[in-house]
Design an enzyme around this catalytic site. Structure first.
Site, PDB file in Angstrom:
ATOM      1  N   LYS A 165      -1.145  -1.601   1.552  1.00 21.08           N
ATOM      2  CA  LYS A 165      -0.325  -2.526   0.758  1.00 21.08           C
ATOM      3  C   LYS A 165       0.349  -1.812  -0.408  1.00 21.08           C
ATOM      4  O   LYS A 165       0.406  -2.318  -1.517  1.00 21.08           O
ATOM      5  CB  LYS A 165      -1.195  -3.676   0.259  1.00 21.08           C
ATOM      6  CG  LYS A 165      -1.850  -4.441   1.393  1.00 21.08           C
ATOM      7  CD  LYS A 165      -2.406  -5.755   0.963  1.00 21.08           C
ATOM      8  CE  LYS A 165      -3.053  -6.528   2.076  1.00 21.08           C
ATOM      9  NZ  LYS A 165      -2.297  -6.714   3.277  1.00 21.08           N
ATOM     10  N   CYS A 166       0.895  -0.650  -0.123  1.00 21.00           N
ATOM     11  CA  CYS A 166       1.508   0.205  -1.134  1.00 21.00           C
ATOM     12  C   CYS A 166       2.996   0.343  -0.810  1.00 21.00           C
ATOM     13  O   CYS A 166       3.391   0.272   0.359  1.00 21.00           O
ATOM     14  CB  CYS A 166       0.815   1.576  -1.103  1.00 21.00           C
ATOM     15  SG  CYS A 166       1.537   2.835  -2.164  1.00 21.00           S
ATOM     16  N   GLY A 167       3.803   0.570  -1.817  1.00 19.76           N
ATOM     17  CA  GLY A 167       5.220   0.828  -1.577  1.00 19.76           C
ATOM     18  C   GLY A 167       5.446   2.074  -0.723  1.00 19.76           C
ATOM     19  O   GLY A 167       6.494   2.213  -0.094  1.00 19.76           O
TER      20      GLY A 167
END
Length: 164
Positions: free
Chosen positions: A36-38
């Protein structure tokens, strides 16, 4: 052969292993990953490297970590499902570990001693920091999170450690 390869790990499906068993004597790119990271789209480039170089003696090893703003909150099953369904990940993955601080996994206690191209060692900066190991388990490169897995400097470093 580096004693780094003897470090115990656990696979994402809960099986005890070692770094050496995961690499199988191949060069490896060890990457702390998060769903759930850019930077999560880097999974796509990591899988492309796996497919391109696997037959030449290379593997990617994903190491989930929830230390950066809780960006890997899921269970092992959640992580496996996300990686498979979203990015078709085929490379080996470990269980979730810490990469910095007093509870850092021994693997990362050792990896973070290696400097990057600017000569900087120390803590992992964020998700998707990459450590390149040669086939004997020596750290030969460190690439910070914003360096894409398929960047020219990463590719040339991988090519340099592959068997002729």
């Amino acid at each position: 052969m580096s004693d780094l390869l003897d470090l115990p790990l656990t696979t994402l499906d809960g099986e005890p292993t070692t770094l050496g068993a995961l690499t199988g004597g191949r060069a490896a790119l060890v990457v702390n990953v998060a769903s759930k990271c850019g930077l999560t789209p880097q999974y796509g480039a990591l899988e492309a490297l796996q497919k391109e170089y696997a037959d030449r003696g290379f593997t990617v090893i994903g190491v989930p970590c929830n230390q950066f703003k809780g960006q890997e909150p899921g269970s092992a099953e959640d992580i496996a499902e996300f990686c498979s369904a979203t990015y078709g990940v085929t490379f080996p993955m470990t269980d979730k570990v810490e990469v910095n601080g007093g509870d850092a996994h021994p693997l990362y206690q050792r990896l973070t001693a290696a400097p990057d191209a600017a000569g900087e060692a120390g803590d992992v900066q964020w998700n998707f920091e990459k450590f390149l190991l040669d086939g004997s388990g020596e750290v030969v490169g460190r690439f910070r999170p914003m360096t894409l897995p398929d960047a020219p400097e990463v590719r040339s470093a991988i090519e340099a450690v592959l068997p002729a």
